[in-house]
Design a protein around this motif. Structure first.
Motif, mmCIF file in Angstrom:
data_model
loop_
_atom_site.group_PDB
_atom_site.id
_atom_site.type_symbol
_atom_site.label_atom_id
_atom_site.label_comp_id
_atom_site.label_asym_id
_atom_site.label_seq_id
_atom_site.Cartn_x
_atom_site.Cartn_y
_atom_site.Cartn_z
ATOM 1 N N ARG A 125 5.461 10.011 -4.806
ATOM 2 C CA ARG A 125 5.363 10.904 -3.652
ATOM 3 C C ARG A 125 5.950 12.274 -3.981
ATOM 4 N NH1 ARG A 125 1.906 11.177 -0.469
ATOM 5 N NH2 ARG A 125 2.159 9.120 0.457
ATOM 6 N N ALA A 126 7.055 12.294 -4.701
ATOM 7 C CA ALA A 126 7.679 13.563 -5.061
ATOM 8 C C ALA A 126 6.750 14.394 -5.938
ATOM 9 C CB ALA A 126 9.000 13.309 -5.778
ATOM 10 N N LEU A 163 -2.811 10.440 -0.877
ATOM 11 C CA LEU A 163 -2.694 9.067 -0.387
ATOM 12 C C LEU A 163 -2.054 8.162 -1.446
ATOM 13 C CD1 LEU A 163 -6.221 8.741 1.249
ATOM 14 C CD2 LEU A 163 -4.032 8.832 2.471
ATOM 15 N N ILE A 164 -1.049 7.411 -1.030
ATOM 16 C CA ILE A 164 -0.399 6.471 -1.944
ATOM 17 C C ILE A 164 -0.311 5.112 -1.257
ATOM 18 C CG2 ILE A 164 1.646 5.897 -3.295
ATOM 19 C CD1 ILE A 164 2.312 8.851 -3.428
ATOM 20 N N GLY A 165 -0.872 4.110 -1.923
ATOM 21 C CA GLY A 165 -0.790 2.743 -1.426
ATOM 22 C C GLY A 165 0.046 1.897 -2.368
ATOM 23 N N GLY A 166 0.582 0.817 -1.854
ATOM 24 C CA GLY A 166 1.383 -0.102 -2.660
ATOM 25 C C GLY A 166 0.977 -1.532 -2.396
ATOM 26 N N THR A 167 1.572 -2.439 -3.159
ATOM 27 C CA THR A 167 1.251 -3.864 -3.054
ATOM 28 C C THR A 167 2.436 -4.634 -2.493
ATOM 29 O OG1 THR A 167 -0.269 -3.723 -4.934
ATOM 30 C CG2 THR A 167 0.544 -5.907 -4.347
ATOM 31 N N VAL A 175 7.503 6.037 2.028
ATOM 32 C CA VAL A 175 6.649 7.047 1.395
ATOM 33 C C VAL A 175 5.195 6.612 1.241
ATOM 34 C CG1 VAL A 175 8.557 8.112 0.138
ATOM 35 C CG2 VAL A 175 7.268 6.248 -0.932
ATOM 36 N N LEU A 176 4.875 5.376 1.599
ATOM 37 C CA LEU A 176 3.513 4.877 1.405
ATOM 38 C C LEU A 176 2.649 5.134 2.635
ATOM 39 C CD1 LEU A 176 4.035 1.465 -0.440
ATOM 40 C CD2 LEU A 176 3.614 3.740 -1.409
ATOM 41 N N ASP A 177 1.361 5.354 2.379
ATOM 42 C CA ASP A 177 0.407 5.546 3.471
ATOM 43 C C ASP A 177 -0.204 4.238 3.945
ATOM 44 O OD1 ASP A 177 0.252 8.551 3.626
ATOM 45 O OD2 ASP A 177 -0.238 8.267 1.510
ATOM 46 N N TYR A 178 -0.293 3.266 3.043
ATOM 47 C CA TYR A 178 -0.857 1.963 3.378
ATOM 48 C C TYR A 178 -0.392 0.956 2.341
ATOM 49 C CZ TYR A 178 -4.042 2.171 -0.570
ATOM 50 O OH TYR A 178 -4.548 2.222 -1.845
ATOM 51 N N VAL A 179 -0.601 -0.322 2.618
ATOM 52 C CA VAL A 179 -0.273 -1.365 1.640
ATOM 53 C C VAL A 179 -1.383 -2.404 1.574
ATOM 54 C CG1 VAL A 179 2.244 -1.172 1.741
ATOM 55 C CG2 VAL A 179 1.053 -2.626 3.396
ATOM 56 N N LEU A 235 3.806 -8.799 8.263
ATOM 57 C CA LEU A 235 3.210 -7.797 9.153
ATOM 58 C C LEU A 235 4.197 -7.329 10.218
ATOM 59 C CD1 LEU A 235 -0.392 -9.271 9.492
ATOM 60 C CD2 LEU A 235 0.351 -7.322 8.105
ATOM 61 N N ALA A 236 5.087 -8.213 10.621
ATOM 62 C CA ALA A 236 6.118 -7.817 11.585
ATOM 63 C C ALA A 236 7.049 -6.772 10.974
ATOM 64 C CB ALA A 236 6.920 -9.040 12.027
ATOM 65 N N VAL A 237 7.381 -6.937 9.715
ATOM 66 C CA VAL A 237 8.242 -5.969 9.026
ATOM 67 C C VAL A 237 7.506 -4.637 8.844
ATOM 68 C CG1 VAL A 237 9.405 -5.432 6.844
ATOM 69 C CG2 VAL A 237 9.618 -7.720 7.836
ATOM 70 N N LEU A 238 6.240 -4.700 8.461
ATOM 71 C CA LEU A 238 5.472 -3.475 8.187
ATOM 72 C C LEU A 238 5.199 -2.662 9.445
ATOM 73 C CD1 LEU A 238 2.866 -4.852 5.613
ATOM 74 C CD2 LEU A 238 4.845 -3.392 5.130
ATOM 75 N N GLY A 239 5.141 -3.318 10.587
ATOM 76 C CA GLY A 239 4.924 -2.604 11.834
ATOM 77 C C GLY A 239 3.582 -1.902 11.878
ATOM 78 N N GLU A 240 3.593 -0.606 12.115
ATOM 79 C CA GLU A 240 2.361 0.165 12.288
ATOM 80 C C GLU A 240 1.748 0.645 10.980
ATOM 81 O OE1 GLU A 240 0.818 0.600 15.286
ATOM 82 O OE2 GLU A 240 2.373 -0.800 15.941
ATOM 83 N N LEU A 241 2.393 0.384 9.847
ATOM 84 C CA LEU A 241 1.842 0.841 8.573
ATOM 85 C C LEU A 241 0.518 0.128 8.302
ATOM 86 C CD1 LEU A 241 2.568 2.629 6.068
ATOM 87 C CD2 LEU A 241 3.349 0.517 4.984
#
Length: 204
Positions: free
Chosen positions: A93-94, A101-105, A120-124, A151-157
């Protein structure tokens, strides 16, 4: 951003080249293409990625590179998907800035907590949903309880299910609460990718 229901990935080891896969995906009108090769070097992948990116731009499809942050930035791709062993998310991200756009696993609740902490992630991509030959060193398949906890931890991501997904799985996945699904192998099983993609859309 208007997040798609399907992120469509290319794969190594099939008769269609990566370029041909992307051409077929664009002809089908997909919203999101991720170019994913674990076999090609950056030098080999660069001209392929450039051609694929241009084709995606022609139809307004988002173009993402898997793993290759340097190459994605060099080409001007829309973003990159980074696994847990790739460039650290905060470093990416820096380097890339806010509009890239940056996604992670995510394979566990602990991973999800790391994602939220990083911020810092946009999606997972979350999984695996089922066993798949596409991914080496596959993490344990998630249970229904795992999915709910993650999914509860990720919330709205925005979250995309990954791993061996078939058209018949889509309704179950969406019921879990994911944003959509990342799909690859099933797209290329039949000669006409457009027909397969239309079938997937019909599952929504």
């Amino acid at each position: 951003m208007n997040w798609p229901k399907y992120m469509c990935l290319t794969i190594d080891g099939i008769e269609r080249s990566h370029t041909e896969q992307v051409q077929a995906l664009c002809a089908a009108g997909v919203d999101w293409v991720q170019l994913r090769s674990k076999e090609l070097s950056d030098a080999q992948l660069e001209p392929i990625a450039f051609e694929c990116m241009i084709r995606c731009r022609e139809i307004g499809s988002t173009f993402i590179l898997n793993d290759r942050l340097d190459l994605a930035l060099k080409l001007g791709a829309d973003g990159v998907h980074l696994g847990k062993l790739d460039t650290p998310w905060a470093d990416a991200r820096a380097r890339a800035g806010a509009d890239f756009l940056i996604g992670g696993t995510v394979n566990s609740v602990a991973d999800a907590e790391m994602v939220v902490a990083a911020g810092v992630l946009d999606y997972v991509g979350v999984g695996p949903f089922k066993f798949t030959h596409t991914k080496k060193n596959l993490a344990p398949v998630l249970t229904p309880a795992d999915w709910l906890a993650i999914l509860a931890v990720l919330g709205e991501l925005p979250s995309y299910a990954i791993g061996g997904i078939e058209p018949t799985d889509i309704k179950e996945l969406l019921a879990l609460g994911v944003t959509g699904a990342a799909i690859c192998s099933v797209l290329y099983r039949q000669p006409n990718v457009s027909d397969t993609y239309a079938m997937l859309l019909n599952q929504l």
